[in-house]
Design an enzyme around this catalytic site. Structure first.
Site, PDB file in Angstrom:
ATOM      1  N   HIS A 156      13.781 -50.641  11.246  1.00  0.00           N
ATOM      2  CA  HIS A 156      13.414 -50.709  12.669  1.00  0.00           C
ATOM      3  C   HIS A 156      14.363 -51.601  13.466  1.00  0.00           C
ATOM      4  O   HIS A 156      14.363 -51.541  14.697  1.00  0.00           O
ATOM      5  CB  HIS A 156      11.940 -51.114  12.845  1.00  0.00           C
ATOM      6  CG  HIS A 156      11.609 -52.537  12.582  1.00  0.00           C
ATOM      7  ND1 HIS A 156      11.000 -52.962  11.426  1.00  0.00           N
ATOM      8  CD2 HIS A 156      11.781 -53.644  13.331  1.00  0.00           C
ATOM      9  CE1 HIS A 156      10.808 -54.267  11.478  1.00  0.00           C
ATOM     10  NE2 HIS A 156      11.280 -54.709  12.628  1.00  0.00           N
ATOM     11  N   SER A 188      12.739 -60.021  11.575  1.00  0.00           N
ATOM     12  CA  SER A 188      12.746 -58.732  10.878  1.00  0.00           C
ATOM     13  C   SER A 188      14.046 -58.510  10.132  1.00  0.00           C
ATOM     14  O   SER A 188      15.127 -58.662  10.697  1.00  0.00           O
ATOM     15  CB  SER A 188      12.562 -57.590  11.865  1.00  0.00           C
ATOM     16  OG  SER A 188      11.212 -57.391  12.114  1.00  0.00           O
ATOM     17  N   ASP A 211      11.096 -48.729   5.757  1.00  0.00           N
ATOM     18  CA  ASP A 211      11.601 -49.682   6.748  1.00  0.00           C
ATOM     19  C   ASP A 211      12.768 -50.536   6.221  1.00  0.00           C
ATOM     20  O   ASP A 211      12.813 -51.743   6.465  1.00  0.00           O
ATOM     21  CB  ASP A 211      10.464 -50.568   7.270  1.00  0.00           C
ATOM     22  CG  ASP A 211      10.788 -51.195   8.630  1.00  0.00           C
ATOM     23  OD1 ASP A 211      11.892 -50.924   9.160  1.00  0.00           O
ATOM     24  OD2 ASP A 211       9.953 -51.955   9.149  1.00  0.00           O
TER      25      ASP A 211
END
Lengths: 526, 503
Positions: free
Chosen positions: A100, A210, A131
């Site tokens: 992402h 992230s 992901d």
């Protein structure tokens, strides 16, 4: 009693969780990159980093410019946006981050610790279903001396971990610390339709973390990727554990990512004594779970049948609730399948009509569920005709158009469960109407699902395109919709002028985009 | 039910502004007076008790409603149907003296929202001195009507309001539009009256359904519908208002009309659905036909016709207002480029004729319990337990059955039987989380209604019962002996009078 469809989870259940994603970095040492063919850095580093400075240099900030497709006006290119996350080196000049962080990218830059430069980077592989992504710096020199991080195992509950990355709150590297709170299957919010093992930690994870590494004893034990936002939860962050990371790295060894495989069956806990007896199971045992559904075109299609009882998977006993024992822990039997790859086999011991049987399943991905997954890196497909925009139904479309018509909601919801994909590989929806004299009475048809055009069943967008571009022009185009008695009728004599008028007025560049490999390859500005 | 509550709330609100409203209003006047018209009004006190669709063996908490009724020349008291729905005790009260007698609902039509109450035989003298009213069916736009209320002290008062418009609107069930008067004027609300008689001079012109205090608009059940209701009763047997049983869409689009070769025809509506065994089906109308004329009236492309008195009206009034069950009505349709004359014999689809009952009052939902598995027949009120957003929130398979009954009717189902919930007993161990799944078969018997379920459980498959459902896990197996045992225990524990309601 629960009904599970392997690892697939209906999308609408997941949205309730309000997960928000961020980036973190994780890395693995000496993972050879089989396919990339990128030149290895000249001075290959030896051994893991042994100082904080070394460690920090292995962790990078990733800046991503991206193009978010416009599903409402699919002929437009989309909206430019950008964001940043974290990544970490797992092999010379190979960086892991979250999918992402780099989805829909048009430009990727890597920033190194203590270095003001931004280096152009290239995406090598992206795995939306778990992901994860891997990229490399276009110029290997800046990272020639950087040491890849080692990949560790699943950390113990309550043990301490450190999250390092570039989250919001400042421009320099940040570290936070917490303990391992829970190890369980969780929905991965990036696609909204996938469920894998994830580890919950109570270290602060914020936007920008992230794709960054979660470390323990100097090794990567996870990739920070999402959290629960809002007032309901505090200190709930999730990381992708190393079995998932390792699986990704192994999958791409052959140069391409093949996605997760799935049994594509639904199972049902066998707890009721009368039910167990009727199926020929012993009353005093708690072995065996019921095959409640078998999806057509899935791995088990033609091998398993509804009503079979699963007794063992690769020799491990399956309990009545579908769990198996692995290394002293009880985990969902799907965990066995999770670690496998396309083309791998699993052996199942089953009971059919009271008779024991052994079957072998060749595993493969199950595509129909993708309708309920967020899609990235693809241009929206559509066909425009007489001001009517037709698009194939998927999660992106449902969200972009806030589709609430009953037929569309029904077909979307039961697409997998009721195997509606057999009849209609794609559900084609009339998403919008660009007002013009030719379509001024069609308002009531917005968000209706196309059933037939001139008596031909519309099974996908290509069918629709072909039906409105026939070899011989009919007098009328009669478009029928699911669950609607009234058709749309368009006089073909009016179409050409209307199309030209509408395309000019509303600036519809291309009258259709049906999808092509080249066009879906993003234009990269580097 | 819904509409009923709204009307009540709106009126309650109105009372707060009553004084102001009266002063502000110039076209209306409120004058206390004692007349023979006011003397025809009785208070109606209703105790009503709904059924619990979630636990269908139970009734809910009783509640009360107060309204007004008018004595008609047939000796019965006219009220709205929503007033008496699920009534358990009906009482009539003299406004002036407070004298009360029990009454009984003698006939009720929930679609037309009308009901008659009979006075207890024991006290016929109760009606002495109450004026009996006749109907005036002539009201039209521009006429002035009096809305009557009764004050706490028993005094009847009226407010004069002009008729703005005569139109077609739903009364209190959706999908059954009827003739409605719209009145303009502010009403001062007097406690205890939410069904109000509307008079034209000394005759009954309608019953007030709802009042919007912001717009100062009242909607009124029109006298011609009351007249139809009363005429229907004259033979002693109430048939109800006829229905066509047909869905349609506008046929306004020129391209559609050219495709249908409608040529010079200027009107007509496009038929989109035909209910099985309906008036339309029996008359030979088919999906895709264009209905050009109904009962001698030309239908325009939006589904309206020209009424001699009221002007442009929805064609549903030709059916509901202009015909009775059993009468014949000529139709003109257009099919395959030609027009055809047909004759429809008017029938009514009762709520029971629908796959999913559109409404259910005065009786409980049908159910059958086996070992803790609760089977029910699907009704629209069941879906409404999912709240205001039920059309989004109710289980989608059940919503689909409501919207597309043809998908289920074609394989012979009369009703949708589904498992509404599974109560936790040893017999149902492992099945607890199942709910809202449609049942196909029980013990090998195809299930078309709840009676089939009851019958099928009488013939177990050896020591077990097999319940086949339309989704995974597809089959539930229950121990027959344990099921019977649990039935007894459930009855005891939940104080169930019966484990089933089959009619």
């Amino acid at each position: 009693m629960t009904i599970r469809i392997s690892l697939l989870k209906p999308a609408r259940l997941l949205t309730a969780l309000a997960l928000s994603s961020w980036t973190v970095t994780a890395q693995e040492s000496s993972e050879p990159e089989a396919k990339s063919g990128a030149p290895a850095a000249k001075s290959a580093p030896v051994g893991p980093p042994n100082t904080s400075r070394d460690l920090y240099e292995s962790i990078v900030e990733i800046e991503c410019a991206s193009l978010v497709p416009d599903y409402q006006q699919p002929w437009n290119g989309g909206r430019e946006t950008g964001g940043s996350g974290t990544g970490f080196m797992i092999a010379p000049n190979k960086f892991v981050t979250n999918a992402h962080v780099v989805a829909d990218n048009t430009r990727l830059l890597i920033k190194k610790y203590g270095d003001p430069e931004k280096y152009a980077a290239k995406l090598l592989h992206i795995a939306h279903d778990c992901d994860l992504a891997i990229l490399e710096c276009s110029d290997p020199i800046p990272f020639a001396d950087t040491k890849p991080l080692d990949i560790g195992d699943i950390p113990k509950l309550e043990s301490t971990v450190t999250v390092i990355g570039y989250p919001l709150g400042g421009r320099r590297l940040s570290t936070t610390r917490g303990v391992v709170s829970r190890i369980d299957f969780q929905p991965y919010s990036h696609t909204g339709a996938d469920l894998h093992l994830a580890i919950q930690i109570d270290a602060a994870i914020n936007p920008g973390n992230s794709g960054g590494p979660v470390l323990q004893d100097g090794k990567v034990v996870g990739v920070a990727f999402q959290g629960i936002s809002g007032a309901v939860a505090q200190n709930v962050g999730y990381m992708i554990p190393t079995p998932v990371l390792r699986r990704f790295l192994k999958d791409i060894e052959d140069g391409q990512y093949d996605r997760y495989v799935d049994l594509a069956i639904g199972d049902f806990d066998l707890i009721n004594p009368a039910q167990r007896l009727a199926l020929g199971l012993r009353q005093d045992s708690s072995v065996g779970t019921l095959v409640a559904s078998v999806s057509n075109s899935g791995s088990c299609d033609g091998v398993l049948e509804e009503g079979d009882v699963l007794l063992k998977i690769d020799g491990r006993e399956i309990a009545s609730n579908g769990y198996v024992e692995v290394d002293g822990e009880f985990v969902n039997m799907n965990e066995i399948v999770e670690r496998r790859f396309k083309g791998d086999k699993v052996e199942l011991d089953i009971l059919r009509d009271g008779q024991p049987k052994s079957v072998e399943i060749e595993l493969k991905p199950f595509d129909p569920y993708l309708i309920q997954a967020n899609t990235y890196d693809k241009r929206p497909r559509y066909a425009s005709f007489a001001g009517l925009t037709f698009q194939p139904l998927d999660r992106n479309l449902m969200t972009a158009h806030s589709i609430e018509t009953m037929a569309a909601r029904y077909l979307y919801t039961f697409y997998v469960q009721d195997e509606l994909f057999e009849e209609r590989p794609e559900i084609v929806v009339l998403t919008s109407i660009l007002p013009d004299a030719i379509n001024s009475n069609f308002g009531g048809f917005q968000h209706a699902v196309v059933d037939k055009i001139n008596d031909k069943k519309i099974k996908d967008l290509q069918d629709l395109y072909d039906a409105v571009h026939p070899a011989e022009t009919p007098e009328f185009y009669v478009i029928e919709f699911v669950g609607k008695g009234l058709p749309i009728v368009i006089e073909s004599a009016r179409v050409e002028a209307a199309n030209a008028r509408i395309r000019a007025t509303y600036e519809v560049g291309l009258d259709s985009y049906l999808g092509s490999a080249e066009d879906d390859t993003p234009v990269i500005f580097n | 039910m819904k509409r009923f509550l709204i009307s009540f709330a709106v009126l309650t609100l109105a009372s707060a502004h009553a004084e102001v409203a009266v002063k502000a209003a110039t076209t209306t006047e409120t004058k206390p007076e004692v007349t023979s018209v006011g003397d025809s009004i009785l208070r109606v006190n209703i105790t009503a008790q709904n059924y619990n669709f979630y636990q269908p063996w139970e009734k809910g908490k009783p509640g009360t409603r107060r309204g007004l009724g008018v004595l008609l020349d047939n000796g019965q008291v006219l009220v709205s149907a929503q007033m008496v729905s699920d009534a358990t005790y009906v009482e009539l009260e003299q406004p002036k003296t407070g004298e009360k007698v029990p009454g009984k609902v003698s006939v009720v039509d929930y679609e037309a929202n009308l009901a008659l109450i009979e006075i207890s035989q024991e006290k016929p003298e109760f009606l002495d001195g109450v004026t009996r009213l006749t109907l005036d069916t002539t009201s039209n736009a521009g006429d002035e009507l009096d809305v009557w209320q009764v004050k706490d002290n028993g005094l009847a008062v009226s407010t004069r309001c002009p008729v703005l418009e005569v139109s077609i609107d739903n009364y209190f069930l959706s999908g059954t539009p009827f003739l409605t008067y719209e009145l303009k004027g502010s009403l001062r609300y007097h406690a205890g009256s939410f069904v109000l008689p509307v008079m034209k001079d000394d005759k009954l012109a309608g019953l007030l359904l709802s009042y919007d205090s912001d717009e100062q608009i009242s909607t009124v059940i029109a006298a011609p519908i009351i007249d139809h209701f009363l005429k229907d009763l004259e033979d002693g047997d109430y048939s109800g208002f006829p229905t066509l049983g047909m869905g349609f869409s506008r046929a306004t689009d020129e391209q559609l009309r050219n495709y249908l070769k409608l040529g010079d025809e200027s009107g007509g509506i496009y038929v989109t659905t035909i209910s099985p065994n309906s008036t339309a089906a029996k008359a030979g109308i088919e999906v895709g036909d264009v209905l050009l004329e109904l009962g001698g009236h030309a239908i325009d492309s939006r589904g309206n016709y020209e009424h001699p008195d009221y002007g442009r009206l929805n064609m549903s009034h030709i059916v509901r207002g202009g015909s009775h069950v059993g009468q014949e009505m000529p139709l003109k349709i257009f099919r395959n480029g030609e027009s055809m004359e047909l004759t429809a014999k008017m029938t009514r689809r009762s709520p029971e004729d629908f796959l999913v009952n559109p409404y259910l009052f005065d009786k409980g939902p049908r159910f059958f319990i086996a070992g803790g598995v609760v089977f029910q027949e699907l009704t629209r009120p069941y879906l409404k337990i999912f709240g205001d957003q039920w059309q989004q929130r109710a289980p989608m398979k059940l919503l689909w059955a409501l919207a597309h009954p043809e998908d289920y009717e074609k394989d012979g189902r009369e009703k949708i039987v589904f498992i509404s919930r599974v109560m936790r007993t040893p017999a149902t161990l492992g099945y607890e989380s199942l709910s809202h799944v449609i049942v196909d078969e029980v013990n090998g018997k195809k299930i078309n209604n709840i009676q089939d379920v009851a019958d099928a459980f009488g013939t177990p498959d050896g020591p077990i019962h097999r319940v086949d459902i339309a989704e995974a896990p597809h089959e539930l197996i229950l121990d027959a002996r344990m099921t019977a045992e649990m039935d007894e225990r459930l009855k005891q524990a939940f104080r169930m009078r019966e484990l089933q309601r089959l009619d």
